[in-house]
Design a protein around this motif. Sequence first.
Motif, PDB file in Angstrom:
ATOM      1  N   LEU A  14       0.836  -1.201   0.000  1.00  0.00           N
ATOM      2  CA  LEU A  14       0.000   0.000   0.000  1.00  0.00           C
ATOM      3  C   LEU A  14       0.868   1.247   0.000  1.00  0.00           C
ATOM      4  CD1 LEU A  14      -2.663   1.544   0.212  1.00  0.00           C
ATOM      5  CD2 LEU A  14      -2.576   1.163   2.700  1.00  0.00           C
ATOM      6  N   LYS A  15       1.893   1.258   0.833  1.00  0.00           N
ATOM      7  CA  LYS A  15       2.787   2.418   0.893  1.00  0.00           C
ATOM      8  C   LYS A  15       3.453   2.648  -0.461  1.00  0.00           C
ATOM      9  CE  LYS A  15       6.777   4.405   3.123  1.00  0.00           C
ATOM     10  NZ  LYS A  15       8.159   4.087   3.368  1.00  0.00           N
ATOM     11  N   GLN A  16       3.950   1.588  -1.074  1.00  0.00           N
ATOM     12  CA  GLN A  16       4.626   1.733  -2.366  1.00  0.00           C
ATOM     13  C   GLN A  16       3.658   2.220  -3.444  1.00  0.00           C
ATOM     14  OE1 GLN A  16       6.293  -2.189  -2.818  1.00  0.00           O
ATOM     15  NE2 GLN A  16       8.108  -1.699  -1.594  1.00  0.00           N
ATOM     16  N   SER A  17       2.447   1.683  -3.462  1.00  0.00           N
ATOM     17  CA  SER A  17       1.449   2.111  -4.446  1.00  0.00           C
ATOM     18  C   SER A  17       1.070   3.575  -4.241  1.00  0.00           C
ATOM     19  CB  SER A  17       0.195   1.246  -4.351  1.00  0.00           C
ATOM     20  OG  SER A  17       0.482  -0.085  -4.688  1.00  0.00           O
ATOM     21  N   ALA A  18       0.875   3.954  -2.984  1.00  0.00           N
ATOM     22  CA  ALA A  18       0.524   5.342  -2.679  1.00  0.00           C
ATOM     23  C   ALA A  18       1.667   6.282  -3.052  1.00  0.00           C
ATOM     24  CB  ALA A  18       0.178   5.484  -1.192  1.00  0.00           C
ATOM     25  N   GLU A  19       2.905   5.915  -2.728  1.00  0.00           N
ATOM     26  CA  GLU A  19       4.054   6.762  -3.092  1.00  0.00           C
ATOM     27  C   GLU A  19       4.142   6.934  -4.599  1.00  0.00           C
ATOM     28  OE1 GLU A  19       7.258   4.711  -1.072  1.00  0.00           O
ATOM     29  OE2 GLU A  19       7.316   6.240   0.502  1.00  0.00           O
ATOM     30  N   SER A  20       3.916   5.876  -5.334  1.00  0.00           N
ATOM     31  CA  SER A  20       3.964   5.944  -6.793  1.00  0.00           C
ATOM     32  C   SER A  20       2.880   6.887  -7.318  1.00  0.00           C
ATOM     33  CB  SER A  20       3.785   4.543  -7.380  1.00  0.00           C
ATOM     34  OG  SER A  20       3.735   4.598  -8.785  1.00  0.00           O
ATOM     35  N   LEU A  21       1.661   6.738  -6.797  1.00  0.00           N
ATOM     36  CA  LEU A  21       0.556   7.605  -7.196  1.00  0.00           C
ATOM     37  C   LEU A  21       0.874   9.059  -6.871  1.00  0.00           C
ATOM     38  CD1 LEU A  21      -2.383   8.264  -8.042  1.00  0.00           C
ATOM     39  CD2 LEU A  21      -3.021   7.737  -5.669  1.00  0.00           C
ATOM     40  N   LEU A  25       1.513  12.544  -9.159  1.00  0.00           N
ATOM     41  CA  LEU A  25       0.736  13.767  -8.967  1.00  0.00           C
ATOM     42  C   LEU A  25       1.609  14.943  -8.514  1.00  0.00           C
ATOM     43  CD1 LEU A  25      -2.340  12.188  -7.120  1.00  0.00           C
ATOM     44  CD2 LEU A  25      -2.247  13.001  -9.493  1.00  0.00           C
ATOM     45  N   GLY A  26       2.913  14.700  -8.403  1.00  0.00           N
ATOM     46  CA  GLY A  26       3.825  15.757  -7.969  1.00  0.00           C
ATOM     47  C   GLY A  26       3.805  15.997  -6.470  1.00  0.00           C
ATOM     48  N   LEU A  27       3.406  14.994  -5.719  1.00  0.00           N
ATOM     49  CA  LEU A  27       3.327  15.110  -4.260  1.00  0.00           C
ATOM     50  C   LEU A  27       4.230  14.083  -3.601  1.00  0.00           C
ATOM     51  CD1 LEU A  27      -0.576  15.154  -3.967  1.00  0.00           C
ATOM     52  CD2 LEU A  27       0.920  17.131  -3.714  1.00  0.00           C
ATOM     53  N   ASN A  28       4.581  14.361  -2.359  1.00  0.00           N
ATOM     54  CA  ASN A  28       5.222  13.329  -1.551  1.00  0.00           C
ATOM     55  C   ASN A  28       4.205  12.841  -0.521  1.00  0.00           C
ATOM     56  OD1 ASN A  28       5.205  15.156   0.625  1.00  0.00           O
ATOM     57  ND2 ASN A  28       7.252  15.895   0.142  1.00  0.00           N
ATOM     58  N   MET A  29       4.550  11.822   0.219  1.00  0.00           N
ATOM     59  CA  MET A  29       3.623  11.228   1.184  1.00  0.00           C
ATOM     60  C   MET A  29       3.188  12.265   2.214  1.00  0.00           C
ATOM     61  SD  MET A  29       2.069   8.312   1.957  1.00  0.00           S
ATOM     62  CE  MET A  29       3.036   6.997   1.231  1.00  0.00           C
TER      63      MET A  29
END
Length: 85
Positions: A14-21, A25-29
């Motif tokens: 989940l963390k890896q998928s969210a970081e990729s997304l 989008l030009g955002l960090n976690m």
Amino acid sequence: MATTNINVRVDTELKQSAESLFNDLGLNMSSAITMFLKSAVYHDGIPFEVKRIPNAETKAALAEYEEMKENPGSYKRYDSFDDLM
């Protein structure tokens, strides 16, 4: 503005998928989580719909319940819990 840390444990995938997304989008976690928290405060609640989606076992039990309500004569009835047992 002073900042503070929040520690959250999540599944590695989940963390890896969210970081990729978020990267796409030009955002960090941190920025994404800050956006979520600000939106929650603004909306005075979770900023998206939260609902239960019944699994297959629950759906089957609900269907059985509806069938029992529609055709009560088809099912054995008990006068007490002791009788049932």
